[in-house]
Design an enzyme around this catalytic site. Structure first.
Site, PDB file in Angstrom:
ATOM      1  N   LYS A 291      32.772 -29.210  77.939  1.00  0.00           N
ATOM      2  CA  LYS A 291      33.318 -28.981  76.855  1.00  0.00           C
ATOM      3  C   LYS A 291      33.554 -27.386  77.304  1.00  0.00           C
ATOM      4  CE  LYS A 291      33.557 -32.841  73.801  1.00  0.00           C
ATOM      5  NZ  LYS A 291      33.552 -33.078  73.078  1.00  0.00           N
ATOM      6  N   ASP A 330      38.221 -32.021  68.540  1.00  0.00           N
ATOM      7  CA  ASP A 330      37.159 -32.964  67.601  1.00  0.00           C
ATOM      8  C   ASP A 330      37.456 -32.304  66.092  1.00  0.00           C
ATOM      9  OD1 ASP A 330      36.149 -34.392  70.212  1.00  0.00           O
ATOM     10  OD2 ASP A 330      35.402 -32.403  70.260  1.00  0.00           O
TER      11      ASP A 330
END
Ligand code: NAP
Length: 502
Positions: A291, A330
């Site tokens: 990420k 997220d």
């Protein structure tokens, strides 16, 4: 789609042939080297009588990754049988290896092949050209891909081939070559009758290739999506996104892409994929451990503001000119799950007191978002220094995890992995602090953690990690397609996967 027949008896192979036809295969490959002894011509003829599908006959020698012994006598018998097989009307093609002397190969219906089970040959293009120059009907090159970018080289070969071609990469990293073979007009791909019945490593099952990856719908215009991470083999994302694409009739497919840890590995894959615009790579989910690498690659100026503050993105969109943009869905997935359960808007989080348990990746994204919307956050973590560091960065307070029971917060969010499968009896707290009105557990396997059961028993509202997981996937789908996501379809897929434990 070609289904290998790998039974160890002629009767078994015949049964597999009919099962393959019933399961949607378009061709079968009789792997004679899986039999304990080479059949004679009559036995082969019997095996193929009234075959329900076109048949390729193969007897792969050990030197090319097969099971057939390499002795001189046996090699003679093997080639003699293959020549006879090519004369049978019921045989569509015969696979012969490039290292077979040309005068010993069958005269017609030849798939001329080269296999490398160790890696990708240094002279890959040369080998493909040598096969291409022969008078074979079909060219075949198969190698073991150590990386996903290596697997992309199969598409270069297929695109350059003047003849029908099978270009496939073995191993987990090679899956992309097997699923997208049809997009590039390959002669086919191999799919097994079930796990444990593959003829080569990384071969998908017929059920997966047809239902999960929608082989029948793939064509030259199919857009490509995927999840980058390590590990990714058990990711739920391919099942969710492929089902969502199917439900909304998108010409798109979503694949797991295993990229080993390390920024350089991430970059190498992205550079190789983007250098092939005809791949039509349009979007990526990014998971652990990439990420942060994704944010660095896409560039902060092209990513959503909070994603940049968090230091990680999980979604990349690639437009038709190759321009990249990045998001972190997220945090938005988590915040929306919480707000929906409380019946409030994001801005209504202002002034609310929240206890966040955990200071890892999930905790970081959720703390950043809560603070962004004005909540008062205390981070409780086993390793206090990590909580302190996070609190300093995001204007909140830190405390040891052991202090959590005395929290005065009204919202409690578990961002630790405590209670996650297989440790389902673990719980970050023995009692829910008084004053808490909603408990959100980011753990989604199992769906009902011990923490959530504890909250429910006390009449406290709960939010499952499934809602967060679903929301982040829905946001990704909408970013990529600009269409409303089929939430119910996506929910059902996750529920089924979690319940079946696949
Ligand atoms: P991570 O970066 O590895 O962080 C793990 C956190 O859990 C750390 O705060 C760690 O404390 C704490 N922890 C782990 N084992 C512990 C134990 N035995 N006792 C006390 N604390 C413990 O992991 P992550 O990426 O943040 O993921 C954490 C959880 O969030 C995962 O289990 C996952 O279920 C959930 N998650 C859910 C979603 C979703 O979509 N629903 C998405 C991402 C993550 P230390 O700092 O002391 O090690």
């Amino acid at each position: 789609m070609i289904c290998p027949l790998t039974a160890d008896s002629l009767e078994g192979m015949r049964a597999e042939m009919f099962l393959a036809a019933a399961s949607g295969a378009e061709m079968v490959e009789a792997r004679l080297d899986f039999l304990p002894a080479l059949p004679d011509e009559n036995q082969l003829r019997d095996l193929l009588t009234e075959a329900p599908l076109p048949v390729i006959v193969t007897c792969r020698p050990k030197r090319q990754g097969g099971r057939f012994g390499d002795g001189e006598g046996s090699e003679k018998a093997r080639l003699s049988l293959l020549r006879k097989a090519s004369e049978l009307e019921s045989v569509a093609a015969v696979d012969v290896e490039l290292d077979t002397p040309p005068e010993q190969r069958p005269r017609k219906k030849v798939i001329l092949s080269h296999h490398d089970f160790e890696g990708c040959p240094d002279n890959l293009e040369e080998l493909a050209e040598a096969i291409g120059r022969s008078d074979s009907a079909v060219n075949k090159v198969v190698f073991t891909a150590r990386t996903c970018e290596e697997a992309l080289r199969t598409f270069d070969l297929i695109r350059a081939s003047a003849k029908p071609m099978l270009g496939l990469a073995m191993g987990e990293a090679g899956l992309i070559s097997r699923i997208l073979a049809k997009k590039f007009g390959a002669f086919g791909t191999f799919a097994s009758l079930g796990s444990g019945r593959q003829s080569a490593p990384g071969q998908p099952t017929l059920a997966d290739i047809k239902k999960l990856y929608r082989w029948d719908d793939i064509d030259a215009d199919t857009a490509v999506f995927g999840v980058i991470g390590a590990p990714v083999a058990h990711s739920l994302s391919p099942a969710i996104h492929n089902a969502a694409f199917a439900a909304t009739a998108q010409n798109a497919v979503y694949l797991p892409l295993r990229i080993e840890p390390g920024d350089e590995n991430f970059r190498r894959f992205m550079d190789a994929a983007l250098a092939r615009p005809w791949l039509d790579l349009r979007g990526l989910s990014v998971t652990i451990p990439h990420k942060q690498n994704a944010l660095a690659y896409v560039g902060a100026e092209n990513c959503d503001e909070l994603g940049v503050r968090i230091g990680a993105i999980n979604t990349i969109r690639i437009d038709s000119t190759g321009r990249l943009r990045g998001w972190n869905t997220d945090y938005s997935g988590a915040i929306d799950a919480l707000c929906d359960a409380m019946g409030i808007a994001r801005v209504d989080l202002k002034g609310r007191s929240v206890a966040v348990l955990g200071a890892g990746g999930a905790g970081r994204a959720i703390v950043a978002a809560l603070v962004h919307y004005g909540a008062k956050v205390v981070i409780y973590n086993r390793t206090l220094q990590k909580a302190e560091k996070l609190a300093e960065e995001f204007n909140s307070r830190a405390a040891p995890l052991s202090d959590a029971p005395t929290s005065e917060a009204e919202i409690l969010i578990n961002c630790t992995s405590i209670g996650m499968h297989p440790n389902v009896d673990d719980c970050p707290l023995e009692t829910i602090p008084t004053g808490v009105i909603v408990v959100f557990d980011t753990v989604y396997n199992p769906l009902q953690t011990r923490l959530l059961r504890l909250a429910e028993a006390g009449g406290i509202a709960t939010v499952t990690g499934l809602e967060m997981f679903l929301n982040q996937a829905i946001a990704q789908f909408e970013i990529w397609t600009s269409q409303k996501a089929p939430r119910d379809v996506m929910r059902e897929v996750v529920m089924n996967k979690l319940i079946s434990g696949e």
